[in-house]
Design an enzyme around this catalytic site. Structure first.
Site, PDB file in Angstrom:
ATOM      1  N   LYS A 178     -15.460 -44.893  14.552  1.00 52.05           N
ATOM      2  CA  LYS A 178     -14.353 -45.034  15.500  1.00 52.05           C
ATOM      3  C   LYS A 178     -13.743 -46.414  15.351  1.00 52.05           C
ATOM      4  CE  LYS A 178     -15.552 -41.302  17.922  1.00 52.05           C
ATOM      5  NZ  LYS A 178     -14.694 -40.135  17.999  1.00 52.05           N
ATOM      6  N   ASP A 231     -17.318 -24.988  13.788  1.00 56.74           N
ATOM      7  CA  ASP A 231     -17.145 -26.354  13.316  1.00 56.74           C
ATOM      8  C   ASP A 231     -15.711 -26.391  12.831  1.00 56.74           C
ATOM      9  OD1 ASP A 231     -16.871 -28.673  11.787  1.00 56.74           O
ATOM     10  OD2 ASP A 231     -19.022 -28.771  11.474  1.00 56.74           O
ATOM     11  N   HIS A 232     -14.830 -27.006  13.618  1.00 55.10           N
ATOM     12  CA  HIS A 232     -13.400 -26.830  13.314  1.00 55.10           C
ATOM     13  C   HIS A 232     -13.005 -27.441  11.972  1.00 55.10           C
ATOM     14  CE1 HIS A 232     -13.196 -30.761  15.316  1.00 55.10           C
ATOM     15  NE2 HIS A 232     -12.126 -30.968  14.584  1.00 55.10           N
ATOM     16  N   LYS A 263     -19.120 -26.933  19.847  1.00 55.13           N
ATOM     17  CA  LYS A 263     -20.083 -27.996  19.595  1.00 55.13           C
ATOM     18  C   LYS A 263     -20.276 -28.808  20.871  1.00 55.13           C
ATOM     19  CE  LYS A 263     -17.920 -32.304  18.288  1.00 55.13           C
ATOM     20  NZ  LYS A 263     -17.727 -33.336  17.294  1.00 55.13           N
ATOM     21  N   GLU A 316     -11.675 -42.726  12.164  1.00 57.82           N
ATOM     22  CA  GLU A 316     -10.786 -42.553  13.303  1.00 57.82           C
ATOM     23  C   GLU A 316     -10.330 -43.926  13.776  1.00 57.82           C
ATOM     24  OE1 GLU A 316     -12.083 -39.075  16.056  1.00 57.82           O
ATOM     25  OE2 GLU A 316     -13.895 -39.927  15.191  1.00 57.82           O
ATOM     26  N   ARG A 323     -13.974 -22.150  36.735  1.00 52.95           N
ATOM     27  CA  ARG A 323     -14.308 -22.241  38.151  1.00 52.95           C
ATOM     28  C   ARG A 323     -13.092 -22.356  39.071  1.00 52.95           C
ATOM     29  NH1 ARG A 323     -19.116 -26.373  38.809  1.00 52.95           N
ATOM     30  NH2 ARG A 323     -17.547 -27.556  37.714  1.00 52.95           N
ATOM     31  N   LYS A 335      -9.996 -26.018   8.445  1.00 55.71           N
ATOM     32  CA  LYS A 335      -8.864 -26.753   7.874  1.00 55.71           C
ATOM     33  C   LYS A 335      -8.449 -26.144   6.538  1.00 55.71           C
ATOM     34  CE  LYS A 335      -9.854 -31.147  10.127  1.00 55.71           C
ATOM     35  NZ  LYS A 335      -8.601 -31.525  10.761  1.00 55.71           N
ATOM     36  N   HIS A 377     -19.934 -32.039  11.026  1.00 52.96           N
ATOM     37  CA  HIS A 377     -18.728 -32.033  10.192  1.00 52.96           C
ATOM     38  C   HIS A 377     -18.957 -32.563   8.767  1.00 52.96           C
ATOM     39  CE1 HIS A 377     -16.916 -31.076  13.909  1.00 52.96           C
ATOM     40  NE2 HIS A 377     -16.861 -32.297  14.392  1.00 52.96           N
ATOM     41  N   ASP A 402     -22.637 -36.809  16.476  1.00 53.58           N
ATOM     42  CA  ASP A 402     -21.288 -36.344  16.775  1.00 53.58           C
ATOM     43  C   ASP A 402     -20.530 -35.904  15.514  1.00 53.58           C
ATOM     44  OD1 ASP A 402     -19.292 -35.958  18.824  1.00 53.58           O
ATOM     45  OD2 ASP A 402     -18.168 -37.614  17.911  1.00 53.58           O
TER      46      ASP A 402
END
Ligand code: NAD
Length: 476
Positions: free
Chosen positions: A325, A171-172, A142, A210, A45, A176, A234, A229
């Site tokens: 997390k 899906d990153h 995602k 994480e 935008r 890998k 994943h 998430d």
């Protein structure tokens, strides 16, 4: 190099484009993989012209690509391929101009790096304005839905304008190096596959830990939680690659058919086999409730669960998943823990642990097989475990140059290879498995248990394994 392409990045001024997509494309350019004549077109935008966007891309490269790769001349050469067009996904502005920019005979790819509510409108407009042709590809970020119903609706909207073979759901984790190596190790060696079943594998652990909190994206995260998430996408993808049967070849649908069978063979999960957690704060870090700006939140920032797969290969081998997390460290790994030998000819061995194959996704992508040997020296037949270690960074000539997941996946889009992308039915099957779990929480109004920031998660998650006579690997 791949064939000449035009890559349009919707959301080209966003965080993901700046941190991952554009720097990744630049690294592929340095590697000589981008063809002469290719174009990258930012579309968002913001009111940029080409020069303004080129300077934005230049800054992103300087910030997110290693300084050793900052060659002013090369960056300048790279950004000459970059263009910009202001486009409104929800309105009509910019679309005729975009249509006019397209070149015949050139591969067209459209990366939807925007909020999911824009996926449908983008697909519709690409179709309506005849910007996409039969060979065009769309790359969808995602999250892909938030339950089975929304995922089906999204698949439906995309299907109105695109065939499944044109849709690349990212899906990153699948991009890998280690994840692909997992398939190489399983199906390129004779050593592992005969042992890869419930007869020899005691259990499997998948950990994605994480150390960061939900921080700036707290209010977004609060609507999804760890299961939506991380687990539905994943962890489920990792589980599929670990557990699937050997596909007959490495063609996209052969691989994805096998993954789908794994999801369909998953047992429904008993609530007693799930631990949900929410991190507390301390002097240094905010609590989940503060980060989410919702003091009544019952969303989990941690989840651990025990799963079963009902098929001939895996019946009886539990799979333990955990992700969260604000845990002790940032670690992602899969550990395949093998059973002990049927009989120890060396008598009881205190504290001996069996063979474990650890597939590490981060940090330091690599694999490590723990084997038992005799402790060197004259002390008699004492056994110890040593790792057979293979870190990819060391094993590769230009070790620190492992391509980032995103750059590998973008190149696959250009090559037209969908193997590492989720098919629509896979995503739906994963939601069909997750939905009842979430519904049960909602119905029973269960609350996550608190855990300390910087810990390994709630104690209850340790119990999940202790009660089975097992224990988690340390998060480090
Ligand atoms: P962002 O908010 O930083 O960027 C959004 C982009 O969309 C901007 O370029 C903005 O200009 C553009 N945009 C907004 N409304 C628009 C409209 N009406 N028309 C055209 N363009 C519009 O978001 P992001 O963090 O870059 O995330 C993009 C997508 O990638 C999301 O689906 C997100 O879930 C996903 N994703 C992001 C990350 C990440 O690390 N940022 C990781 C995984 C997935």
């Amino acid at each position: 190099p791949v064939e000449v392409f035009d890559l349009v990045i919707f959301g080209g001024t966003g965080d993901l484009a700046r941190r991952k997509i554009l720097p990744g494309l630049y690294r592929r350019f340095l590697a000589g993989q981008l063809p002469e004549g290719m174009r990258i077109i930012g579309a968002a935008r913001t009111d940029f012209d080409d020069a303004g966007y080129r300077s934005f891309v230049n800054d992103a490269i300087c910030e997110f690509v290693k300084p050793s790769k900052h060659d002013k001349e090369r960056i300048k050469e790279f950004v000459e391929n970059i263009h910009y067009l202001a486009v409104d996904a929800m309105g009509e502005s910019g679309w005729t101009e975009l249509a006019a920019l397209m070149r015949p005979g050139v591969i067209r790819a459209f990366y939807f790096s925007v909020a999911p509510r824009l996926f449908g409108p983008l697909a519709e407009r690409l179709h309506e304005y005849e910007i996409a042709d039969a060979d065009s590809r769309i790359v969808v970020e995602k999250p892909f839905g938030r339950d089975l119903e929304t995922a089906k609706a999204l698949n439906g909207v995309l299907a109105e304008s695109f065939d499944e073979h044109q849709i690349y759901r990212i899906d990153h984790y699948l991009g890998k190096e280690t994840v692909q190596n997992l398939m190489a190790v399983r199906f390129g060696n004779v050593l592992f596959e005969p042992l890869w079943n419930s007869q020899y594998v005691d259990h499997i652990q998948i950990t994605v830990a994480e150390s960061v909190g939900v921080g700036g994206r707290g209010s977004y995260y609060d609507k999804s939680g760890a299961i939506r998430d991380m687990v539905q996408n994943h962890l489920m993808q990792l589980l599929c690659l670990i557990a699937m049967e050997p596909p007959s070849d490495f063609e996209p649908d052969a691989v994805r058919d096998e993954k789908l069978k794994v999801i369909r063979a998953l047992d429904p999960v008993d609530q007693a086999d799930i631990v949900r957690g929410q991190y507390r704060g301390d002097d240094d870090v905010a609590s989940y409730l503060e980060d989410a700006e919702n003091e009544d939140s019952t969303t989990e920032s941690f989840i651990a669960m025990k799963l079963g797969i009902s098929n001939w290969r895996w019946k009886g081998t539990p799979i333990y998943l955990r992700t969260g997390k604000r845990l002790r460290d940032r670690t992602s790994e899969i550990a395949v823990v093998f059973k002990d030998p049927p009989h120890s000819i060396f008598g009881p061995q205190e504290g001996r642990r069996g063979n474990v194959l650890v597939i590490r996704l981060q940090p330091n992508e690599g694999m490590n097989l723990r084997v038992t040997i005799k402790e060197p020296g004259p002390g008699g037949m004492r056994l110890i475990e040593v790792p057979l270690d293979m870190s990819f960074a060391e094993a590769l000539a230009d070790g620190d140059d492992i391509p980032d997941a995103y750059e590998r996946l973008i190149m696959d889009v250009m090559r037209g290879n969908q193997t590492l992308f989720m098919r629509g039915d896979e995503v739906e099957a994963a939601w069909a498995w997750t939905d009842p779990i979430i519904e049960a929480w909602e119905k029973a109004r269960t609350k996550p248990v608190p855990y300390d920031a910087g810990s390994s998660g709630p104690d209850d998650s340790l119990m999940l394994l202790h009660r089975d006579g097992r224990r988690w690997r340390e998060i480090k």
